[in-house]
Structures are given as C-alpha cells and as structure tokens.
Design a protein around this motif. Sequence first.
Motif, PDB file in Angstrom:
ATOM      1  N   GLN A 183       0.812  -1.209   0.000  1.00  0.00           N
ATOM      2  CA  GLN A 183       0.000   0.000   0.000  1.00  0.00           C
ATOM      3  C   GLN A 183       0.848   1.263   0.000  1.00  0.00           C
ATOM      4  O   GLN A 183       0.433   2.295  -0.534  1.00  0.00           O
ATOM      5  CB  GLN A 183      -0.932   0.017   1.225  1.00  0.00           C
ATOM      6  CG  GLN A 183      -1.959   1.137   1.155  1.00  0.00           C
ATOM      7  CD  GLN A 183      -3.000   1.035   2.239  1.00  0.00           C
ATOM      8  OE1 GLN A 183      -2.808   0.347   3.230  1.00  0.00           O
ATOM      9  NE2 GLN A 183      -4.111   1.726   2.061  1.00  0.00           N
ATOM     10  N   THR A 184       2.026   1.204   0.585  1.00  0.00           N
ATOM     11  CA  THR A 184       2.884   2.380   0.575  1.00  0.00           C
ATOM     12  C   THR A 184       3.854   2.380  -0.598  1.00  0.00           C
ATOM     13  O   THR A 184       4.375   3.427  -0.969  1.00  0.00           O
ATOM     14  CB  THR A 184       3.679   2.478   1.891  1.00  0.00           C
ATOM     15  OG1 THR A 184       4.410   1.273   2.093  1.00  0.00           O
ATOM     16  CG2 THR A 184       2.753   2.716   3.068  1.00  0.00           C
ATOM     17  N   ALA A 185       4.088   1.212  -1.186  1.00  0.00           N
ATOM     18  CA  ALA A 185       4.966   1.146  -2.356  1.00  0.00           C
ATOM     19  C   ALA A 185       4.234   1.539  -3.630  1.00  0.00           C
ATOM     20  O   ALA A 185       4.851   1.988  -4.598  1.00  0.00           O
ATOM     21  CB  ALA A 185       5.541  -0.257  -2.507  1.00  0.00           C
ATOM     22  N   ALA A 186       2.902   1.385  -3.649  1.00  0.00           N
ATOM     23  CA  ALA A 186       2.121   1.671  -4.849  1.00  0.00           C
ATOM     24  C   ALA A 186       2.318   3.094  -5.362  1.00  0.00           C
ATOM     25  O   ALA A 186       2.514   3.294  -6.569  1.00  0.00           O
ATOM     26  CB  ALA A 186       0.635   1.383  -4.594  1.00  0.00           C
ATOM     27  N   PRO A 187       2.273   4.119  -4.492  1.00  0.00           N
ATOM     28  CA  PRO A 187       2.464   5.483  -5.009  1.00  0.00           C
ATOM     29  C   PRO A 187       3.809   5.701  -5.666  1.00  0.00           C
ATOM     30  O   PRO A 187       3.931   6.530  -6.563  1.00  0.00           O
ATOM     31  CB  PRO A 187       2.303   6.353  -3.756  1.00  0.00           C
ATOM     32  CG  PRO A 187       1.491   5.535  -2.829  1.00  0.00           C
ATOM     33  CD  PRO A 187       1.922   4.117  -3.065  1.00  0.00           C
ATOM     34  N   LEU A 188       4.844   4.976  -5.211  1.00  0.00           N
ATOM     35  CA  LEU A 188       6.157   5.154  -5.811  1.00  0.00           C
ATOM     36  C   LEU A 188       6.159   4.691  -7.258  1.00  0.00           C
ATOM     37  O   LEU A 188       6.768   5.334  -8.120  1.00  0.00           O
ATOM     38  CB  LEU A 188       7.211   4.395  -5.011  1.00  0.00           C
ATOM     39  CG  LEU A 188       8.663   4.599  -5.457  1.00  0.00           C
ATOM     40  CD1 LEU A 188       9.037   6.075  -5.406  1.00  0.00           C
ATOM     41  CD2 LEU A 188       9.614   3.780  -4.603  1.00  0.00           C
ATOM     42  N   LEU A 189       5.471   3.591  -7.548  1.00  0.00           N
ATOM     43  CA  LEU A 189       5.397   3.102  -8.928  1.00  0.00           C
ATOM     44  C   LEU A 189       4.607   4.058  -9.800  1.00  0.00           C
ATOM     45  O   LEU A 189       5.061   4.458 -10.877  1.00  0.00           O
ATOM     46  CB  LEU A 189       4.782   1.703  -8.959  1.00  0.00           C
ATOM     47  CG  LEU A 189       4.556   1.100 -10.352  1.00  0.00           C
ATOM     48  CD1 LEU A 189       5.857   1.060 -11.141  1.00  0.00           C
ATOM     49  CD2 LEU A 189       3.961  -0.301 -10.237  1.00  0.00           C
ATOM     50  N   PHE A 190       3.419   4.451  -9.349  1.00  0.00           N
ATOM     51  CA  PHE A 190       2.614   5.386 -10.130  1.00  0.00           C
ATOM     52  C   PHE A 190       3.343   6.715 -10.295  1.00  0.00           C
ATOM     53  O   PHE A 190       3.403   7.284 -11.389  1.00  0.00           O
ATOM     54  CB  PHE A 190       1.258   5.616  -9.455  1.00  0.00           C
ATOM     55  CG  PHE A 190       0.390   6.603 -10.187  1.00  0.00           C
ATOM     56  CD1 PHE A 190      -0.419   6.195 -11.238  1.00  0.00           C
ATOM     57  CD2 PHE A 190       0.388   7.954  -9.842  1.00  0.00           C
ATOM     58  CE1 PHE A 190      -1.215   7.107 -11.929  1.00  0.00           C
ATOM     59  CE2 PHE A 190      -0.396   8.870 -10.521  1.00  0.00           C
ATOM     60  CZ  PHE A 190      -1.199   8.444 -11.567  1.00  0.00           C
ATOM     61  N   GLY A 191       3.919   7.220  -9.188  1.00  0.00           N
ATOM     62  CA  GLY A 191       4.614   8.500  -9.252  1.00  0.00           C
ATOM     63  C   GLY A 191       5.849   8.452 -10.121  1.00  0.00           C
ATOM     64  O   GLY A 191       6.183   9.428 -10.791  1.00  0.00           O
ATOM     65  N   ALA A 192       6.540   7.307 -10.121  1.00  0.00           N
ATOM     66  CA  ALA A 192       7.734   7.179 -10.960  1.00  0.00           C
ATOM     67  C   ALA A 192       7.385   7.328 -12.428  1.00  0.00           C
ATOM     68  O   ALA A 192       8.089   7.997 -13.195  1.00  0.00           O
ATOM     69  CB  ALA A 192       8.401   5.836 -10.711  1.00  0.00           C
ATOM     70  N   THR A 229       2.439   8.409   4.567  1.00  0.00           N
ATOM     71  CA  THR A 229       2.170   9.595   3.748  1.00  0.00           C
ATOM     72  C   THR A 229       2.828   9.415   2.386  1.00  0.00           C
ATOM     73  O   THR A 229       3.571  10.265   1.912  1.00  0.00           O
ATOM     74  CB  THR A 229       2.705  10.866   4.435  1.00  0.00           C
ATOM     75  OG1 THR A 229       4.104  10.684   4.697  1.00  0.00           O
ATOM     76  CG2 THR A 229       1.973  11.130   5.736  1.00  0.00           C
ATOM     77  N   ALA A 230       2.540   8.292   1.769  1.00  0.00           N
ATOM     78  CA  ALA A 230       3.290   7.857   0.597  1.00  0.00           C
ATOM     79  C   ALA A 230       3.198   8.822  -0.576  1.00  0.00           C
ATOM     80  O   ALA A 230       4.223   9.260  -1.108  1.00  0.00           O
ATOM     81  CB  ALA A 230       2.820   6.464   0.181  1.00  0.00           C
ATOM     82  N   MET A 231       1.999   9.166  -1.024  1.00  0.00           N
ATOM     83  CA  MET A 231       1.884  10.021  -2.195  1.00  0.00           C
ATOM     84  C   MET A 231       2.365  11.433  -1.905  1.00  0.00           C
ATOM     85  O   MET A 231       2.935  12.091  -2.780  1.00  0.00           O
ATOM     86  CB  MET A 231       0.446  10.044  -2.718  1.00  0.00           C
ATOM     87  CG  MET A 231       0.296  10.751  -4.062  1.00  0.00           C
ATOM     88  SD  MET A 231       1.347  10.067  -5.387  1.00  0.00           S
ATOM     89  CE  MET A 231       0.392   8.611  -5.838  1.00  0.00           C
ATOM     90  N   ASN A 232       2.159  11.914  -0.683  1.00  0.00           N
ATOM     91  CA  ASN A 232       2.721  13.217  -0.315  1.00  0.00           C
ATOM     92  C   ASN A 232       4.238  13.205  -0.484  1.00  0.00           C
ATOM     93  O   ASN A 232       4.842  14.161  -0.981  1.00  0.00           O
ATOM     94  CB  ASN A 232       2.382  13.554   1.137  1.00  0.00           C
ATOM     95  CG  ASN A 232       0.912  13.856   1.343  1.00  0.00           C
ATOM     96  OD1 ASN A 232       0.059  13.199   0.771  1.00  0.00           O
ATOM     97  ND2 ASN A 232       0.615  14.839   2.166  1.00  0.00           N
ATOM     98  N   ALA A 233       4.856  12.094  -0.055  1.00  0.00           N
ATOM     99  CA  ALA A 233       6.311  11.973  -0.155  1.00  0.00           C
ATOM    100  C   ALA A 233       6.755  11.941  -1.605  1.00  0.00           C
ATOM    101  O   ALA A 233       7.744  12.580  -1.977  1.00  0.00           O
ATOM    102  CB  ALA A 233       6.771  10.706   0.568  1.00  0.00           C
ATOM    103  N   VAL A 234       6.039  11.209  -2.443  1.00  0.00           N
ATOM    104  CA  VAL A 234       6.408  11.091  -3.853  1.00  0.00           C
ATOM    105  C   VAL A 234       6.258  12.439  -4.566  1.00  0.00           C
ATOM    106  O   VAL A 234       7.122  12.836  -5.349  1.00  0.00           O
ATOM    107  CB  VAL A 234       5.563  10.012  -4.546  1.00  0.00           C
ATOM    108  CG1 VAL A 234       5.817  10.000  -6.050  1.00  0.00           C
ATOM    109  CG2 VAL A 234       5.868   8.635  -3.951  1.00  0.00           C
ATOM    110  N   VAL A 235       5.162  13.139  -4.308  1.00  0.00           N
ATOM    111  CA  VAL A 235       4.945  14.439  -4.943  1.00  0.00           C
ATOM    112  C   VAL A 235       6.021  15.436  -4.509  1.00  0.00           C
ATOM    113  O   VAL A 235       6.576  16.179  -5.339  1.00  0.00           O
ATOM    114  CB  VAL A 235       3.540  14.980  -4.611  1.00  0.00           C
ATOM    115  CG1 VAL A 235       3.407  16.446  -5.009  1.00  0.00           C
ATOM    116  CG2 VAL A 235       2.476  14.159  -5.331  1.00  0.00           C
ATOM    117  N   SER A 236       6.344  15.456  -3.219  1.00  0.00           N
ATOM    118  CA  SER A 236       7.379  16.366  -2.726  1.00  0.00           C
ATOM    119  C   SER A 236       8.737  16.026  -3.339  1.00  0.00           C
ATOM    120  O   SER A 236       9.503  16.921  -3.725  1.00  0.00           O
ATOM    121  CB  SER A 236       7.460  16.293  -1.200  1.00  0.00           C
ATOM    122  OG  SER A 236       6.237  16.679  -0.604  1.00  0.00           O
TER     123      SER A 236
END
Length: 267
Positions: A183-192, A229-236
């Motif tokens: 659940q926390t790794a998912a945003p990293l893939l989408f954000g990448a 705060t996965a997607m917040n971290a990826v966006v930042s």
Amino acid sequence: MSGDIGDRTPTLPGVARVTLLQAAALLPPVAAAVVERGNAVLPILAVVLLVSLIWELAFSILRALPLSWHGVTTALILTVIVPPSVPLWQVALAASFGVVIGEMIFGGRGFGFLNAAVASGAFLIFAFPGTALGGNEPSVALAALPGLGLLLATGLLPWRVLGGLVAGAAASLLPDLDLPDPQTAAPLLFGAVFLVADPVATATTRAGRWLTGALAGFLAIQFGLLTGTAMNAVVSAALLGSLAAPLIDHVAVLFHVWRRKRRRAHV
C-alpha cells in the motif's frame, strides 16, 4: 555528442499525439481508482478538466496559439492522487496553480520545467496542511504497468530516470533493510511513471537523468514512504527533483566539458 550529453527523447509528430498517448497510459490507473473509490472521483476529474481547459483556452487566445489539450493528462493524474475527501474548491485552486505556474507562464507544455500535476499536488500539501493525497491502492500501481510499457515503447519515458529512482530508493532502504508494504509502495510506482519521469520535468543529460531519478527515489523514502504519507512523499520528491534538474544538468555539462578537455590535453 556522446557521453553524458545527448540523450534525447524521440519526438512524436505533434503535441496532440503525445497527449493522446499519455492519456491512454493513464486510463487504466484512473479506472482502478474508480473501482476502488467509486464515482466520488468523477467530480474531481470534471473540475480539473474544466479548470485546465479554461486556463489553456485563455492562454491560447492571448498567444494566438492552438490548444494543446494537455490539461486532459493533468486531470487524469489528479483524479488518481487527489482523494474524494478534498473539497472541490481546493481542487480547483490547486489545478489552477499547477496549470498556470507549472506550464502556462513558461509557454505551455514542453517549455517549462515542472509537471503541472506535481505543482498542483504540492499546492494542496503546502497550502492546506493535513491534506493526505491518495493513490495508495496496489491496484492503481498494477494498472500503471501497461502505461509504463506504452510510454517506454514510444520514447516518452526516460528509462534512465526510472533506473536512477530505483537505485535511489534502494540506497535509502539499505540501512534498515525494511521494505515498504504494497500500500505504501504503490504510489512510488505510479509517481515514478507519471510524475518523476516526466521528460519535461526532469534532466536532459544522460548523467543528469540518472542523478535526478536517484535524488527523487532517495527523497521519496526519506520524506515518509514508510510512514503512511506515501503520495505526499512522492509528490514532494518529484517537485524537488524537478527544481534540482537544471542545476544537475549544468554540473553534468561542466563535467563533460572538463573530461573532454582533459582527454585532448593528453593527446
């Protein structure tokens, strides 16, 4: 040139076709978000589409240029990363900030150095403290894989940025050897795929792309990928990576020139 300079992304014939390919890559994640969250995501899509197209129309009239329709891709990305709990007026403000400050004031898509969706997400995070962006569902990450393949195949995704991001994230995880849950790794893939590796918002040199991706991957972990705060971290991380990209490119070019001069001095 060879070496660290000259990694050019193949140019497709027309901005409209580029937008169409990026939108096609985003459709599966948007569909996954609709399945996970229901029809509550559709008002976000409608608001961002409307706001984006209004600003694009205004700037196209002022500059006597045709519409790029790139606001469609910005709307699709924000539909995935903005949760339905965010008030629509905040979504409209964030979309306006992202489209205008991230793209339009520089001349539109391809002339600036920021991704409009990243600028919009960062606006929500900093202007409205406590906002937790979405896109944490594993199904969203899996749905991004077809888009990853499409964008790589068409040359719209710089693979060196992805490689650098993986290396940076791995380096950040090494001290504790603590892997994130799905659940926390998912945003990293989408954000990448759709935020960090945007060819407009990353470095242009070969070395610069490796370094920009590594910086974003490292910061994404350090900013809280393991703390919910996965997607917040990826966006930042994507925002800081984009801001650092021009400097990284400059250093890469200086190093390349120095290396060439040194080689010639030994001839």
